[in-house]
Structure formats: C-alpha cells, structure tokens
Design a protein around this motif. Structure first.
Motif, PDB file in Angstrom:
ATOM      1  N   ALA A  31      10.736   4.733   6.497  1.00 15.83           N
ATOM      2  CA  ALA A  31      11.820   3.861   6.039  1.00 15.83           C
ATOM      3  C   ALA A  31      12.279   2.925   7.150  1.00 15.83           C
ATOM      4  CB  ALA A  31      12.995   4.693   5.552  1.00 15.83           C
ATOM      5  N   GLY A  32      11.697   3.090   8.338  1.00 14.63           N
ATOM      6  CA  GLY A  32      12.065   2.231   9.463  1.00 14.63           C
ATOM      7  C   GLY A  32      12.823   2.950  10.557  1.00 14.63           C
ATOM      8  N   VAL A  33      13.073   4.246  10.342  1.00 11.35           N
ATOM      9  CA  VAL A  33      13.688   5.087  11.363  1.00 11.35           C
ATOM     10  C   VAL A  33      12.983   6.439  11.340  1.00 11.35           C
ATOM     11  CG1 VAL A  33      15.975   3.999  11.336  1.00 11.35           C
ATOM     12  CG2 VAL A  33      15.493   5.879   9.776  1.00 11.35           C
ATOM     13  N   ARG A  34      12.936   7.090  12.476  1.00 10.51           N
ATOM     14  CA  ARG A  34      12.348   8.424  12.517  1.00 10.51           C
ATOM     15  C   ARG A  34      13.172   9.362  11.646  1.00 10.51           C
ATOM     16  NH1 ARG A  34      10.991   9.051  18.934  1.00 10.51           N
ATOM     17  NH2 ARG A  34       9.105   7.778  18.918  1.00 10.51           N
ATOM     18  N   GLY A  35      12.458  10.212  10.905  1.00  8.74           N
ATOM     19  CA  GLY A  35      13.132  11.211  10.095  1.00  8.74           C
ATOM     20  C   GLY A  35      13.537  10.748   8.708  1.00  8.74           C
ATOM     21  N   THR A  36      13.131   9.559   8.300  1.00  7.92           N
ATOM     22  CA  THR A  36      13.390   9.078   6.942  1.00  7.92           C
ATOM     23  C   THR A  36      12.123   8.438   6.397  1.00  7.92           C
ATOM     24  OG1 THR A  36      15.695   8.632   7.516  1.00  7.92           O
ATOM     25  CG2 THR A  36      14.895   7.700   5.454  1.00  7.92           C
ATOM     26  N   GLN A  37      11.691   8.926   5.248  1.00 14.63           N
ATOM     27  CA  GLN A  37      10.500   8.408   4.581  1.00 14.63           C
ATOM     28  C   GLN A  37      10.879   7.866   3.210  1.00 14.63           C
ATOM     29  OE1 GLN A  37       6.765   8.877   5.335  1.00 14.63           O
ATOM     30  NE2 GLN A  37       7.639   8.798   7.381  1.00 14.63           N
ATOM     31  N   LEU A  38      10.107   6.897   2.751  1.00 16.07           N
ATOM     32  CA  LEU A  38      10.273   6.342   1.414  1.00 16.07           C
ATOM     33  C   LEU A  38       9.126   6.826   0.544  1.00 16.07           C
ATOM     34  CD1 LEU A  38      11.053   2.637   2.373  1.00 16.07           C
ATOM     35  CD2 LEU A  38      12.698   4.434   1.782  1.00 16.07           C
ATOM     36  N   LYS A  39       9.455   7.421  -0.577  1.00 14.03           N
ATOM     37  CA  LYS A  39       8.447   7.762  -1.578  1.00 14.03           C
ATOM     38  C   LYS A  39       8.403   6.589  -2.545  1.00 14.03           C
ATOM     39  CE  LYS A  39       9.197  12.749  -1.338  1.00 14.03           C
ATOM     40  NZ  LYS A  39       9.701  13.945  -2.064  1.00 14.03           N
ATOM     41  N   ILE A  40       7.203   6.011  -2.686  1.00 16.86           N
ATOM     42  CA  ILE A  40       7.066   4.777  -3.447  1.00 16.86           C
ATOM     43  C   ILE A  40       5.704   4.764  -4.135  1.00 16.86           C
ATOM     44  CG2 ILE A  40       6.252   3.569  -1.363  1.00 16.86           C
ATOM     45  CD1 ILE A  40       7.589   1.011  -2.421  1.00 16.86           C
ATOM     46  N   LYS A  41       5.626   4.119  -5.280  1.00 20.33           N
ATOM     47  CA  LYS A  41       4.333   3.953  -5.941  1.00 20.33           C
ATOM     48  C   LYS A  41       3.495   3.026  -5.069  1.00 20.33           C
ATOM     49  CE  LYS A  41       5.812   4.591 -10.691  1.00 20.33           C
ATOM     50  NZ  LYS A  41       5.945   3.978 -12.017  1.00 20.33           N
ATOM     51  N   PRO A  42       2.227   3.364  -4.854  1.00 22.75           N
ATOM     52  CA  PRO A  42       1.408   2.515  -3.977  1.00 22.75           C
ATOM     53  C   PRO A  42       1.327   1.066  -4.448  1.00 22.75           C
ATOM     54  CG  PRO A  42       0.082   4.249  -5.004  1.00 22.75           C
ATOM     55  CD  PRO A  42       1.501   4.517  -5.359  1.00 22.75           C
ATOM     56  N   GLU A  43       1.261   0.870  -5.756  1.00 22.18           N
ATOM     57  CA  GLU A  43       1.185  -0.493  -6.290  1.00 22.18           C
ATOM     58  C   GLU A  43       2.434  -1.300  -5.930  1.00 22.18           C
ATOM     59  OE1 GLU A  43       0.929   2.322  -8.074  1.00 22.18           O
ATOM     60  OE2 GLU A  43      -1.106   2.335  -8.878  1.00 22.18           O
ATOM     61  N   ASP A  44       3.592  -0.614  -5.902  1.00 20.24           N
ATOM     62  CA  ASP A  44       4.831  -1.299  -5.553  1.00 20.24           C
ATOM     63  C   ASP A  44       4.865  -1.676  -4.069  1.00 20.24           C
ATOM     64  OD1 ASP A  44       5.782  -1.198  -8.160  1.00 20.24           O
ATOM     65  OD2 ASP A  44       6.967   0.620  -7.826  1.00 20.24           O
ATOM     66  N   LEU A  45       4.368  -0.785  -3.216  1.00 23.05           N
ATOM     67  CA  LEU A  45       4.308  -1.108  -1.788  1.00 23.05           C
ATOM     68  C   LEU A  45       3.358  -2.270  -1.544  1.00 23.05           C
ATOM     69  CD1 LEU A  45       5.104  -0.499   1.148  1.00 23.05           C
ATOM     70  CD2 LEU A  45       3.160   1.083   1.226  1.00 23.05           C
ATOM     71  N   ILE A  46       2.201  -2.228  -2.192  1.00 24.22           N
ATOM     72  CA  ILE A  46       1.214  -3.306  -2.047  1.00 24.22           C
ATOM     73  C   ILE A  46       1.843  -4.645  -2.411  1.00 24.22           C
ATOM     74  CG2 ILE A  46      -0.936  -4.230  -3.029  1.00 24.22           C
ATOM     75  CD1 ILE A  46      -1.782  -1.141  -3.258  1.00 24.22           C
ATOM     76  N   LYS A  47       2.589  -4.659  -3.522  1.00 27.39           N
ATOM     77  CA  LYS A  47       3.253  -5.885  -3.973  1.00 27.39           C
ATOM     78  C   LYS A  47       4.335  -6.316  -2.971  1.00 27.39           C
ATOM     79  CE  LYS A  47       6.407  -6.243  -7.394  1.00 27.39           C
ATOM     80  NZ  LYS A  47       6.967  -6.017  -8.724  1.00 27.39           N
ATOM     81  N   ALA A  48       5.115  -5.362  -2.511  1.00 25.32           N
ATOM     82  CA  ALA A  48       6.248  -5.682  -1.633  1.00 25.32           C
ATOM     83  C   ALA A  48       5.816  -6.288  -0.304  1.00 25.32           C
ATOM     84  CB  ALA A  48       7.090  -4.435  -1.387  1.00 25.32           C
TER      85      ALA A  48
END
Length: 162
Positions: free
Chosen positions: A133-150
């Motif tokens: 998510a941009g900081v250690r210790g925080t992750q974003l769960k996201i659909k791969p297609e959405d990340l690819i688009k973003a």
C-alpha cells in the motif's frame, strides 16, 4: 488506518480494494521466506503476494516490475518486455527519491512519476493479489485486472524458471 497515496489513487478510480495491516518484521528477502510469512499474516496463498521491483535501463529509464514474491525475476525476460538492452536494480538508497517509497513498502501505485510498469502474467491466475500500500506492514488486496488498469501495466512473463 491512515490512507496512503496508493489507496487514494484507487479511491479516485473507483477501484475496489481491501487494505490489510500486519506486523512487519522488516524481513523482505525471498530466500528468507518473506512471501510465505507475509501471505500467512494476510491469510492468502504465497503466490498471491506480489513484490514491486524497480530497475533502471541503460538509458537511465526507470522501470517497474511486479511479480509474485515466491518467484525470482528473469532479467532477460524483463529486458525483452521493456525493449531495453540492460536493466540494473535501483539501489536501496535511491528508491525513496525516485519513487517516494522505501524498500519493503514500495507500491506500483502512486510513485513520484508514472513509470512504465510490467506485471507478471501469473497475476491473472489469481482472483486477488496483494501489493504494498506504500508503507511497510500494509498490503492492498486487489483484482489483478484492476491493478493493471490503475497503473497502465503491460502483462508479460517475468518469472525465472528453475
């Protein structure tokens, strides 16, 4: 939980994600089982945890690669995907100035500039993937297609076969 730039970008794009915090032990090395440890903390399979690797080409272009944290990157495949002759990892001490992120907290979303981004095709085998998510210790769960688009990513094969 404090919103990160990565979260704000996804919010602005109306892309759904789930942010998960976990205790970060500052161990981010593949050979030390970082993917499996992070996956266990997030309750996902290790191959769903994706790392962000930043390289520089021979022309000094900054390139971003995302792949499952259980795999090593194949430099030849990375060069081919980017259409460059050489790629070298950005030094840890340069990462913050180039991306706005530190090692272990580098997200493909919200870097200081929009760099060309490449995501390994194995992402598409997963319902959701996890990226920093941009900081250690925080992750974003996201659909791969959405990340690819973003991030306007190119999907390609990046995995080093053993």
């Amino acid at each position: 939980m404090k919103k990160t730039n990565a979260m704000r970008i996804l919010d602005n794009l109306n892309i759904k994600y789930e942010a998960s915090e976990y205790d970060d032990d500052v161990e981010h090395k593949l050979e030390h089982g970082a993917a499996a440890m992070t996956a266990a903390k997030l309750g996902v399979a290790p191959e769903q945890v994706f790392k962000t690797i930043v390289f520089r080409s021979e022309a000094k272009e900054v390139l971003v690669f995302c792949q499952s944290a259980v795999s090593e990157i194949n430099l030849k495949k990375a060069r081919t995907a980017a259409g460059v002759k050489e790629v070298t990892p950005v030094k840890e001490q340069e990462l913050l100035a180039l991306t706005g992120y530190i090692r272990g907290g580098c997200s493909p979303l919200g870097m200081k500039k929009q760099y060309r981004t490449f995501i390994d095709e194995t992402a598409l085998l997963q319902e959701v993937i996890c990226v920093s998510a941009g900081v250690r210790g925080t992750q974003l769960k996201i659909k791969p297609e959405d990340l690819i688009k973003a991030v306007n990513a190119t999907v390609c094969d990046l995995v080093l076969e053993k």
